[in-house]
Enzyme design. Structure first.
Site, PDB file in Angstrom:
ATOM      1  N   LYS A  73      62.754  11.095 -85.830  1.00 44.35           N
ATOM      2  CA  LYS A  73      61.583  10.778 -86.725  1.00 44.35           C
ATOM      3  C   LYS A  73      62.112  10.411 -88.280  1.00 44.35           C
ATOM      4  O   LYS A  73      62.357  11.371 -88.971  1.00 44.35           O
ATOM      5  CB  LYS A  73      60.438  12.073 -86.605  1.00 44.35           C
ATOM      6  CG  LYS A  73      59.064  11.438 -87.237  1.00 44.35           C
ATOM      7  CD  LYS A  73      58.290  12.597 -87.696  1.00 44.35           C
ATOM      8  CE  LYS A  73      58.565  12.940 -88.941  1.00 44.35           C
ATOM      9  NZ  LYS A  73      58.153  12.014 -89.806  1.00 44.35           N
ATOM     10  N   GLY A 100      55.423   9.095 -87.258  1.00 44.44           N
ATOM     11  CA  GLY A 100      54.240   9.738 -87.501  1.00 44.44           C
ATOM     12  C   GLY A 100      54.450  10.911 -88.673  1.00 44.44           C
ATOM     13  O   GLY A 100      55.500  10.823 -89.297  1.00 44.44           O
ATOM     14  N   GLY A 112      54.494  14.191 -90.608  1.00 43.08           N
ATOM     15  CA  GLY A 112      55.504  15.449 -90.432  1.00 43.08           C
ATOM     16  C   GLY A 112      54.469  16.625 -89.806  1.00 43.08           C
ATOM     17  O   GLY A 112      54.990  17.253 -88.591  1.00 43.08           O
ATOM     18  N   GLY A 124      56.372  15.231 -86.646  1.00 43.80           N
ATOM     19  CA  GLY A 124      57.534  16.257 -86.901  1.00 43.80           C
ATOM     20  C   GLY A 124      57.290  17.755 -86.069  1.00 43.80           C
ATOM     21  O   GLY A 124      58.326  18.328 -85.672  1.00 43.80           O
ATOM     22  N   GLU A 168      69.171  20.571 -94.513  1.00 43.58           N
ATOM     23  CA  GLU A 168      69.584  20.104 -95.824  1.00 43.58           C
ATOM     24  C   GLU A 168      68.466  20.174 -96.802  1.00 43.58           C
ATOM     25  O   GLU A 168      67.582  19.146 -96.538  1.00 43.58           O
ATOM     26  CB  GLU A 168      70.376  18.947 -95.520  1.00 43.58           C
ATOM     27  CG  GLU A 168      71.445  18.711 -94.620  1.00 43.58           C
ATOM     28  CD  GLU A 168      72.506  19.664 -95.268  1.00 43.58           C
ATOM     29  OE1 GLU A 168      72.712  19.861 -96.357  1.00 43.58           O
ATOM     30  OE2 GLU A 168      73.460  20.105 -94.447  1.00 43.58           O
ATOM     31  N   CYS A 204      68.796  14.288-103.662  1.00 41.70           N
ATOM     32  CA  CYS A 204      68.977  15.696-103.622  1.00 41.70           C
ATOM     33  C   CYS A 204      70.157  16.208-104.609  1.00 41.70           C
ATOM     34  O   CYS A 204      70.216  17.295-105.056  1.00 41.70           O
ATOM     35  CB  CYS A 204      68.839  16.294-102.314  1.00 41.70           C
ATOM     36  SG  CYS A 204      70.341  15.621-101.253  1.00 41.70           S
ATOM     37  N   GLU A 247      62.178  22.039-108.042  1.00 41.92           N
ATOM     38  CA  GLU A 247      62.833  20.404-107.988  1.00 41.92           C
ATOM     39  C   GLU A 247      61.793  19.493-108.248  1.00 41.92           C
ATOM     40  O   GLU A 247      60.735  19.447-107.640  1.00 41.92           O
ATOM     41  CB  GLU A 247      63.150  20.396-106.426  1.00 41.92           C
ATOM     42  CG  GLU A 247      63.893  19.133-105.986  1.00 41.92           C
ATOM     43  CD  GLU A 247      64.414  18.870-104.757  1.00 41.92           C
ATOM     44  OE1 GLU A 247      63.508  19.112-103.816  1.00 41.92           O
ATOM     45  OE2 GLU A 247      65.456  18.389-104.426  1.00 41.92           O
TER      46      GLU A 247
HETATM   47  O1  TXE Z   1      59.466  15.888 -98.013  1.00 44.52           O
HETATM   48  P1  TXE Z   1      59.205  16.652 -96.486  1.00 44.52           P
HETATM   49  P2  TXE Z   1      58.111  15.357 -98.774  1.00 44.52           P
HETATM   50  C1  TXE Z   1      61.895  17.301-101.603  1.00 44.52           C
HETATM   51  C2  TXE Z   1      61.448  16.669-102.946  1.00 44.52           C
HETATM   52  C3  TXE Z   1      60.091  16.302-102.822  1.00 44.52           C
HETATM   53  C4  TXE Z   1      59.371  17.282-101.798  1.00 44.52           C
HETATM   54  C5  TXE Z   1      58.511  16.866-100.824  1.00 44.52           C
HETATM   55  O2  TXE Z   1      61.213  17.797-104.068  1.00 44.52           O
HETATM   56  O3  TXE Z   1      59.277  16.103-103.689  1.00 44.52           O
HETATM   57  O4  TXE Z   1      60.482  17.791-101.181  1.00 44.52           O
HETATM   58  O5  TXE Z   1      58.764  15.666-100.175  1.00 44.52           O
HETATM   59  C6  TXE Z   1      58.889  15.622 -92.215  1.00 44.52           C
HETATM   60  N1  TXE Z   1      57.663  19.727 -89.355  1.00 44.52           N
HETATM   61  N2  TXE Z   1      62.664  16.489-100.926  1.00 44.52           N
HETATM   62  O6  TXE Z   1      56.755  15.980 -98.789  1.00 44.52           O
HETATM   63  O7  TXE Z   1      57.707  16.980 -96.232  1.00 44.52           O
HETATM   64  C7  TXE Z   1      58.516  14.627 -92.532  1.00 44.52           C
HETATM   65  O8  TXE Z   1      57.692  13.837 -92.125  1.00 44.52           O
HETATM   66  C8  TXE Z   1      58.627  18.729 -88.960  1.00 44.52           C
HETATM   67  C9  TXE Z   1      64.075  16.830-101.055  1.00 44.52           C
HETATM   68  O9  TXE Z   1      58.197  13.887 -98.614  1.00 44.52           O
HETATM   69  O10 TXE Z   1      59.968  17.734 -96.536  1.00 44.52           O
HETATM   70  C10 TXE Z   1      59.816  13.795 -93.156  1.00 44.52           C
HETATM   71  O11 TXE Z   1      60.083  13.025 -92.217  1.00 44.52           O
HETATM   72  N3  TXE Z   1      58.711  17.991 -89.804  1.00 44.52           N
HETATM   73  C11 TXE Z   1      64.822  16.073-100.048  1.00 44.52           C
HETATM   74  C12 TXE Z   1      60.524  14.970 -93.711  1.00 44.52           C
HETATM   75  O12 TXE Z   1      59.903  16.084 -92.858  1.00 44.52           O
HETATM   76  C13 TXE Z   1      57.912  17.799 -91.099  1.00 44.52           C
HETATM   77  C14 TXE Z   1      64.492  14.526 -99.641  1.00 44.52           C
HETATM   78  C15 TXE Z   1      60.821  15.257 -94.928  1.00 44.52           C
HETATM   79  O13 TXE Z   1      59.544  15.514 -95.788  1.00 44.52           O
HETATM   80  C16 TXE Z   1      57.055  18.577 -91.118  1.00 44.52           C
HETATM   81  C17 TXE Z   1      62.892  14.680 -99.599  1.00 44.52           C
HETATM   82  C18 TXE Z   1      56.744  19.743 -90.345  1.00 44.52           C
HETATM   83  N4  TXE Z   1      55.840  20.506 -90.587  1.00 44.52           N
HETATM   84  C19 TXE Z   1      62.078  15.220-100.305  1.00 44.52           C
HETATM   85  N5  TXE Z   1      56.458  18.364 -92.650  1.00 44.52           N
HETATM   86  C20 TXE Z   1      66.393  16.014-100.124  1.00 44.52           C
HETATM   87  N6  TXE Z   1      66.774  17.147 -99.758  1.00 44.52           N
HETATM   88  O14 TXE Z   1      66.978  14.957 -99.996  1.00 44.52           O
HETATM   89  C21 TXE Z   1      57.172  17.183 -92.838  1.00 44.52           C
HETATM   90  N7  TXE Z   1      58.154  16.930 -92.043  1.00 44.52           N
END
Ligand code: TXE
Length: 479
Positions: free
Chosen positions: A173, A204, A206, A210, A248, A282, A383
């Site tokens: 996903k 879809g 998260g 997810g 990660e 990141c 962050e």
């Molecule tokens: O990331 P999410 P978000 C950090 C960065 C950012 C914050 C939030 O600080 O502001 O995270 O970003 C899926 N079960 N990073 O909200 O939600 C989601 O659909 C399963 C750091 O956009 O963590 C997406 O595919 N999956 C980072 C993926 O998780 C779930 C890069 C990441 O989304 C889920 C991005 C659930 N309950 C953001 N909830 C890095 N380390 O590189 C969400 N997802």
């Protein structure tokens, strides 16, 4: 453009019949819809993956390798189309998508296509006991890969390629914020001859799609990149089912600058490590610590260079900084600038939204440099993940080492010095998964990639990734 799931080798409408909007961050407009897949869609993807597993897990390494390398070649042949799609979907400069994102996605397939042919396991002769032990490394079965929006195809393929190279079948996903290139990848996989069901791409939210992947009782492992709180949530759901987990997560990386460094190279690289991809990597060095003797000079030179960066439309060739990925994300980043000011931080440049002519509703923000007095302020502890960095001076090695480690994250650190003793001391003592010395983001795909502390668990990259996606089994033969 409306996108569809890619299941069992074909594009499919979601059983859920639910959709969410896909925004173009450069102008704030909805430009398509994506499925919001539910548990039924995941069950369908699971069944297709499960039936493909029987033969894929028995496919020779040479054949798997051939198909992965073919996918890589097709991505290269479609570089322009993919880079443009990535730039429009994410807001990143087209130049960056063309030079980094898509070439790296192609490299991921090529690298693991080659790596699997060299992947081996150990044997242990139990001397004096007339026994020999060897390790079988078998694929896990059906695995889940969940990736974020900042480096969409780059990180999506970084998980998929080792998973399928090792003989697993995948339900993947991409982020709902940047689904486009993952959508386009399906057709490339079909063209490359990847058997149907080996890779299933579902779209879809998260919390819907997810969550359904993580909760599925027969998906054996989850490889996730994203926010730390999402990672914690995934761990809570997956742990009682004893799934293998690779997480990660976020970073708040120190960039430590000593006066004995190669100043010009440091300055140029620090602009990149601060603001590449709008600071949405990141690995970006968001906390800059500068030795007091060169602090004032650095401050002046750095701010001057940052002011020269051009914020503009992602498809404009002269753009250095494109649009942030989404409106909620822009608002989050802006809220942190306000928090920093309230805490006594001094904005040295940036801090404001930018209006790009003709694209007034896009999510543009000036690159922002904030001078802070201490490392305990929220802007230095949390962050932000945007074009915002802080700077502060230090005087001793001991002091800056403490500051660098005084954070809950532990992904990467950058160190600028030509002192070998110091390099070794810091390499030993920095609590991070990666330390770059006199460089930033040089990536050799064989190296273990990942973070310490709240930046995650497990390592990706090289044979580490192939180990993650296989189950070691010890066979002991007495003779
Ligand atoms: O990331 P999410 P978000 C950090 C960065 C950012 C914050 C939030 O600080 O502001 O995270 O970003 C899926 N079960 N990073 O909200 O939600 C989601 O659909 C399963 C750091 O956009 O963590 C997406 O595919 N999956 C980072 C993926 O998780 C779930 C890069 C990441 O989304 C889920 C991005 C659930 N309950 C953001 N909830 C890095 N380390 O590189 C969400 N997802």
């Amino acid at each position: 453009m409306n996108i569809q799931n890619y299941i069992n080798g074909d594009y499919q409408l979601p059983i859920s019949n639910e959709y969410v909007d896909n925004y173009n961050p450069s102008n704030g407009e909805v430009y398509g819809k994506i499925p919001n897949s539910n548990t039924e869609d995941i069950e369908y993807a699971y069944n297709s993956a499960k039936s493909a597993f029987r033969s894929w897990s028995k496919t020779t390494l040479e054949e798997r390798s051939r198909i992965l390398i073919k996918i890589s070649e097709l991505l290269e042949a479609n570089l322009e189309r993919f880079a443009k799609a990535e730039s429009i979907d994410n807001g990143k400069p087209l130049s960056l998508a063309t030079s980094i994102d898509i070439p790296r996605a192609a490299s991921n397939f090529r690298f693991f296509g080659n790596a699997i042919t060299q992947f081996a396991s150990e044997s242990h002769e139990s001397v004096g006991l007339n026994a020999v032990n060897f390790t079988l490394r078998q694929p896990l079965g059906v695995v889940g890969c969940i990736s974020p929006w900042n480096l969409p195809l780059y990180l999506f393929t970084w998980k998929i390629a080792p998973a399928i190279a090792a003989g697993n079948c995948v339900i993947a996903k991409p982020s709902e914020v940047t689904p486009m290139t993952a959508y386009l990848l399906g057709k490339i996989c079909t063209e490359a001859g990847l058997p149907k069901g080996v890779l299933n791409i579902v779209h879809g939210l998260g919390t819907t799609t997810g969550q359904a992947i993580v909760e599925h009782p027969n998906i054996k492992a989850i490889s996730f990149t994203g926010g730390t709180s999402t990672g914690a949530n995934i761990a809570r759901v997956a742990a009682p089912m004893f799934k293998k987990l690779s997480l990660e997560l976020g970073g708040k990386n120190p960039n430590i600058i000593f006066s004995d460094c190669d100043y010009d190279k440091m300055l140029e690289t620090t602009v990149r490590s601060s603001f590449a991809n709008q600071g949405q990597i990141c690995l970006c060095g968001s906390r800059i610590f500068v030795e007091a003797s060169i602090y004032e000079k650095f401050k002046k030179d750095f701010v001057q260079k940052v002011k020269q960066l051009k914020v503009g439309h992602p498809l404009d060739a002269s753009t250095n900084i494109g649009a942030l990925v989404s409106k909620p994300h822009l608002e989050k980043v802006e809220s942190y600038i306000k928090i920093a000011e309230d805490e006594g931080g001094k904005i040295l440049c940036g801090g404001l939204e930018v209006t790009v002519e003709g694209f007034e509703n896009g999510y543009y923000l000036q690159p922002t440099v904030i001078e802070v007095q201490n490392n305990s302020c929220r802007i230095n502890q949390e962050e932000v993940f945007g074009p915002v960095v802080t700077i502060m001076p230090f005087t001793t090695d001991k002091e800056v080492l403490r500051l660098a480690n005084d954070v809950k994250y532990g992904l990467s650190a950058t160190l600028w010095t030509n002192n070998l003793n110091r390099t070794m001391q810091f390499s030993q003592k920095l609590q991070t998964g990666i330390v770059w010395v006199n460089i930033w983001m040089l990536r050799d795909l064989r190296t273990p990639f990942g973070g310490a502390k709240e930046s995650g668990v497990g390592r990706e990259g090289g044979f580490e990734a192939l180990r993650f996606f296989t189950e070691p089994k010890n066979i002991c033969i007495k003779y």
